[in-house]
Scaffold this active site. Structure first.
Site, PDB file in Angstrom:
ATOM      1  N   CYS B 439       0.830  -1.212   0.000  1.00 36.36           N
ATOM      2  CA  CYS B 439       0.000   0.000   0.000  1.00 36.36           C
ATOM      3  C   CYS B 439       0.857   1.252   0.000  1.00 36.36           C
ATOM      4  O   CYS B 439       0.833   2.046  -0.927  1.00 36.36           O
ATOM      5  CB  CYS B 439      -0.889   0.035   1.232  1.00 36.36           C
ATOM      6  N   GLU B 441       4.231   1.380   1.916  1.00 37.33           N
ATOM      7  CA  GLU B 441       5.386   1.158   2.761  1.00 37.33           C
ATOM      8  C   GLU B 441       6.704   1.297   1.996  1.00 37.33           C
ATOM      9  O   GLU B 441       6.986   0.500   1.112  1.00 37.33           O
ATOM     10  CB  GLU B 441       5.303  -0.233   3.399  1.00 37.33           C
TER      11      GLU B 441
END
Lengths: 262, 838
Positions: B439, B441
């Site tokens: 997502c 990171e």
């Protein structure tokens, strides 16, 4: 007034992230009070300087609030980073900023002192000394000229147009960038002849290169009811896009750049 | 063209539409091939080291798993015979597979068809796995308090408990350059250096041999495709397709065994790496990373030689985008809700700076945008890196993509992420070369085992524990922080929240570390580890700590709810004294009088009774009935005045410095304690602030909160303000979010904004949009993504205006907040959208 930042004024809305009223991302300050009474006005709550109650969608709200320049500039500065990135800034709209010239002038000055670009949406229907107070702090003057015929102008807006046209000439001689805007209102000014008259006049103004045609819309109609007033333009339909294109050509034929919409 | 870079759209080949259509012809299906082969191999290797067993199983699978070349494909390699089907990975967990076998096909989130024959095979295979999985082992390693906290939904570590870890970007560029032969050679050279008398010889030599076995298996797997393509070519009557198949046969013979000599080979080699990582383990978020950086040199070389056209280059990239949507993964029913949408989160990022700090945007960066526009599919999770020197045109093209409403790309800020990674111990060069996993990171590719999605921590739950003095559903699951009604200062209350949070963080760390050890011991991944530095040099897998950088990143969510809640408590209870803590607690226990279903009412009653008993109050049938009926009851309006008071308190998301700085501090209650912990791979913990889609299902487990949120409704997503609480437009909302400390949440923050396509209309709309992103990033926000909303959403917004108070639409000559417009105008805008176009 000891400090211009303490100057008070009356506004009825602050619209942030406005991206279609002047260049870039802008904060629009809507001022209360106007000299004209245009029958198609989409902000009827802006016309009276008095604080009013308006009921829309079952919710009654107070329209109009007295604020200081200091309070407004604090709000305005919150988005300065976006003005800088986008070449945007502040736009005074209304109502009419010349209805409160002391406040408008002080607010525009505060913007300039903070390095923020300024625009005004104004009819310039006021004595020139009021305009002069503001001019040093204005970058873009978006000026409405609604009709070239003074009688018809008076019939639809409540005021003749001589003062407006005279002021337009004076503003054109100043340093501000003047852009002429024409609301295109069926039954009032939506013929090629009428638009051409305005465009021809605009072309005679020093430095004016652009004219914007703003097609009529009925989005303000609910608000008339909300103020207990009758909406006089109920039967009017928005001009078709072919019509707008035709009028745009007419403007371009006068040697001006033209865009549809603000 | 800008600075010699080709920035224009390149036309889509008709092949892509055919591949797209084929993708959706079959329903997603679960197949048992891998599970059967894995089990066969495991049964024959029980006396060998685990790393060897893993390598041999991988080889056995690749040697025997059915393969196919789909119609019209230019790049080949599929994990299953049918598109969007998936294999099973019983070595991680199998109980849920058995339990859900009959409901997989019909469940609401991400259903998968399973044939009766497959069910039979799965049931047979699972017999072997009892007691042998990572999940069972992890459970045995966790403390009993930890298991209790998990049972009570304070946090969930389900992701890596049930599945492989994934969440990695390997050194794709290295495979493109030297091939698996090169990696095997590196391992062999390291092996030569080992002496049998070395202390780590046994483990190191076993690991290195495992890497060599895996590399060899990958090469042979590709050669199976080469043979298949040759055979298909022989039987092919269409001369064009025949030639395509012969080229495929040639490519697969050469790569990934050797380094790629053309862009086409590089594409094929990339794809084998991508799909094989997801055949070795089923971890999701296996992210291609900086595709534009490692692919562009091959494209440019071919272009300069005149060996490729831009059109064919684009077609190959588009083919890869389709392939990324061809893979699939099944999760247990509960996890499927948290990761809804069959998503594999294969994050691919373009733009940004190189390791020297120069802008690295290139032709391929723009081709990635083109490909995403061509396919308009959720994979890859396409992202762009933005920094002060990003080309303006690149952002404009990205904004055009946003305008399509596909929800891509996500925008990332180099100016925050690079220093945040340096703060976590990355070298400046590595930090500059970051990419995004899953997502949001960030990490350095080919050097990191980041464990980025290690848990969801619901920041609202510790606050519930403050109100219940550590009791949940009648059980003392956490510390006693005292009776809230007795607390005389806000500091006391806030300290109690910090205590509850810190304690639960401790337990979450225990859970993650247990799972970590379970993976290292039961499922080390030799194939993957061969592509991560310094596994070969250290002689151990990434799972055992072989990577250069090791992190564990569990994410907290509900920052906005907690900021608003704590701020409301401070204002109403302590500063203004408008309500008492006892009144607030009663209102919360009763969901502000809004009632709830039988189950929830029962659970809550049990909890309240336990609390009363604790205080020495006698529990009678009558009392139970009274409390139960009170909780369950319909809205009596009894607590409406409290809700009204809460609604008047300023909320996060409106550029109000008081609340916003409060939110910053509240985020620290999660991010600061977490960074003090270490993981078994020798790395540290780092916090993320994002929920994937878990804010909805996990919100269902969360009672009413003092911000006025009703029980079991969704919690705020990411670091975004609570839905409908940001009522001053996008700039105010962005300003608020930027006031959080995005540097310390170095595992990523997620900010969602909603726009109507009309707000991005024309060049001027795109320019303003880009300026908004730039402005948010100037203020050190880390990530932002946009939902450009459809007319369905607008209709929903009309029906539920409170949920959409921040929605911007373009009206006539101006833009405005949708919900502030009159009904007639809203209708007009909705109808306008219906006519389509921007």
């Amino acid at each position: 007034m000891e400090n211009y930042l303490d100057q008070k004024g009356r506004v009825f809305n602050v619209q942030k992230f406005s991206i279609h009223d002047g260049p870039g991302i802008r904060t629009i300050i809507f001022l209360k009070g106007c000299f004209l009474r245009c029958k198609w006005c989409c902000n009827p709550e802006s016309q009276s300087h008095e604080i009013q109650q308006m009921t829309v969608g079952g919710v009654t709200k107070t329209v109009g609030e007295d604020v200081t320049v200091r309070e407004m500039i604090e709000k305005i500065l919150k988005d300065r980073i976006y003005y800088r990135r986008s070449g945007g800034g502040v736009t005074l709209s209304g109502g009419e900023m010349l209805y409160q010239p002391e406040f408008s002038s002080a607010l525009l000055r505060a913007c300039k002192e903070n390095g923020i670009s300024t625009a005004v949406e104004s009819t310039a229907c006021a004595s020139f000394d009021k305009i002069e107070k503001c001019l040093p702090y204005i970058d873009y003057y978006l000026m409405d000229i609604k009709h070239f015929n003074s009688d018809k102008h008076k019939q639809f807006t409540g005021q003749p147009n001589e003062l407006i046209l005279e002021n337009a000439r004076k503003i054109a001689k100043s340093d501000v960038e003047l852009i002429i805007r024409v609301p295109v209102i069926p039954t009032f000014n939506d013929t090629v002849e009428e638009i051409t008259d305005i465009a021809k006049f605009a072309k005679t103004l020093d430095g004016v290169k652009e004219l914007h045609l703003l097609p009529y819309h009925a989005f303000g109609s609910d608000k008339y009811k909300g103020l207990g007033r009758k909406y006089l333009m109920e039967d009017i339909v928005a001009p078709a896009s072919e019509k707008m294109e035709q009028l745009k050509s007419a403007v371009e034929n006068c040697g001006l750049k033209c865009q549809i919409g603000g | 063209m800008s600075n010699g870079i080709y920035t224009e759209m390149i036309e889509k080949s008709p092949r892509i539409d055919k591949l797209y259509d084929a993708l959706f012809q079959a329903k997603p299906e679960v197949v048992a091939d891998r599970a059967v082969l894995l089990t066969e191999s495991y049964k024959q290797t029980e006396d060998l080291p685990m790393i060897t067993r893993r390598a041999l199983a991988f080889a056995h699978i690749l040697e025997n798993i059915p393969i196919t070349i789909r119609d019209n494909e230019l790049v080949v390699g599929s994990t299953c015979l049918k598109s969007r089907s998936c294999q099973l990975f019983p070595e991680f967990s199998f109980q849920w597979i058995l339990d859900e076998l009959d409901t997989m096909g019909t469940r609401s989130a991400d259903p998968f068809y399973v044939s009766e024959e497959t069910k039979e095979k799965i049931r047979e295979v699972c017999k072997y796995w009892k007691g042998k999985t990572t999940s069972e082992f992890a459970t045995s390693l966790m403390g009993k308090e930890t298991l209790l906290a998990i049972e009570h939904n304070i946090f969930t570590t389900g992701n890596y408990f049930y599945n492989g870890v994934g969440h990695v970007t390997v050194a794709y560029g290295k495979v493109l350059e030297v091939g698996f032969e090169g990696i095997a050679k590196e391992a062999a050279e390291e092996l030569v250096k080992c002496k049998v008398s070395d202390a780590d010889y046994v483990t190191k030599s076993a690991f290195l041999k495992a890497v060599i076995i895996c590399c060899d298996a990958a090469c042979k797997y590709a050669e199976r495709y080469s043979a298949l393509a040759t055979e298909m070519a022989q039987n092919c009557n269409d001369p064009i397709r025949k030639q395509e198949l012969l080229t495929i046969a040639q490519n697969c013979k050469r790569v990934p065994r050797k380094g790629a000599t053309s862009f086409y080979e590089a594409c094929q080699s990339f794809w084998f790496v991508q799909m094989l990582i997801q055949t070795e383990s089923n971890g999701h978020s296996v992210s291609p990373g900086r595709f534009d950086q490692y692919m562009n040199p091959y494209f440019k070389a071919d272009l300069d030689k005149g060996a490729i056209t831009r059109e064919f280059g684009q077609e190959l990239v588009d083919c890869l985008w389709i392939k990324l949507n061809d893979m699939n993964k099944i999760r247990d029913a509960a996890s499927a809700e948290g990761f809804a949408g069959y998503s594999l989160f294969q994050n691919l990022i373009a733009g940004g700076q190189d390791s020297q700090g120069l802008d690295a945007t290139n032709d391929m960066s723009y081709m990635c945008i083109n490909a995403t526009m061509h396919v308009l599919l959720p994979q890859p999770s396409f992202s762009v890196r933005v920094w002060n020197k990003s080309p303006h045109e690149f952002l404009i093209r990205a904004a055009e993509l946003t305008r399509t409403g596909v929800g891509l790309p996500a925008y990332y800020n180099d100016e925050v992420i690079i220093p945040a990674l340096v703060n976590r111990g990355l070298t400046l060069e590595d930090a500059r070369d970051y990419n995004i996993i899953g997502c949001v990171e960030p990490q350095k590719a080919g050097k990191t085992d980041g464990w980025h999605d290690a848990a969801f921590f619901n920041m609202c739950r510790p606050l519930e524990l403050v109100f219940s003095n550590g009791v949940d559903k009648g059980v003392q699951i956490s510390k006693k922080t005292g009776d809230v009604a007795e607390m005389s200062t806000f500091e006391q209350f806030y300290d109690a929240y910090k205590t509850q949070t810190s304690y639960m963080i401790e337990l979450m760390v225990n859970a993650d570390n247990a799972i970590d050890v379970a993976h290292a011991q039961r499922c080390p991944l030799p194939f993957l580890s061969g592509m991560i530095d310094n596994c070969i040099e250290k002689g151990k897998s990434a799972q055992e700590g072989g990577a250069v950088y090791n992190f564990t990143g569990p994410q907290g969510f509900g920052v906005a709810n907690m900021a608003d809640s704590l701020y409301a408590v401070k204002q109403l209870v302590f500063d203004q004294k408008k309500i008492t803590m006892a009144e607030l607690k009663e209102a919360l226990d009763n969901n502000y009088g809004y009632g709830m279903d039988d189950d929830k009412a029962q659970q809550l009653t049990v909890g309240i009774m336990a609390g009363l008993k604790e205080r020495g109050i006698e529990i009678t049938e009558k009392l139970i009935a009274e409390v139960y009926n009170n909780i369950k009851g319909q809205n009596t309006g009894k607590y409406q005045h409290i809700l009204d008071l809460i609604n008047q308190v300023p909320k996060f998301g409106n550029d109000n410095d008081d609340v916003d700085s409060f939110a910053r501090d509240v985020a620290y209650t999660y991010t600061r304690p977490l960074e003090t912990y270490k993981n078994p791979r020798g790395g540290v913990y780092q916090a993320g602030l994002y929920p994937v889609s878990a804010n909805v299902p996990l919100g269902k487990q969360t009672g009413a909160t003092p911000d006025g949120r009703l029980a079991y409704t969704p919690v705020a997503d990411g670091v975004s303000p609570s839905a409908g609480k940001d009522i001053n437009g996008p700039t105010a909302s962005a300003n608020s979010v930027s006031k959080l400390d995005h540097y310390i949440a170095s595992n990523g923050t997620l900010f969602n904004m909603k726009f109507h396509p009309s707000a991005l209309k024309g060049r001027a709309g795109l320019e303003s949009f880009v300026s908004l992103i730039r402005g948010y990033f100037d203020q050190k926000g880390s990530h932002v993504q946009f939902n450009v909303v459809s007319k369905e959403t607008l209709k929903d917004a009309q029906a539920n205006p409170d949920k959409y108070r921040g929605l911007v639409v373009r009206v006539a000559g101006y833009s405005a907040l949708f919900t502030t417009l009159s009904k007639s105008l809203q209708d007009d805008i909705i109808n306008r959208t219906e006519q389509g176009g921007f």
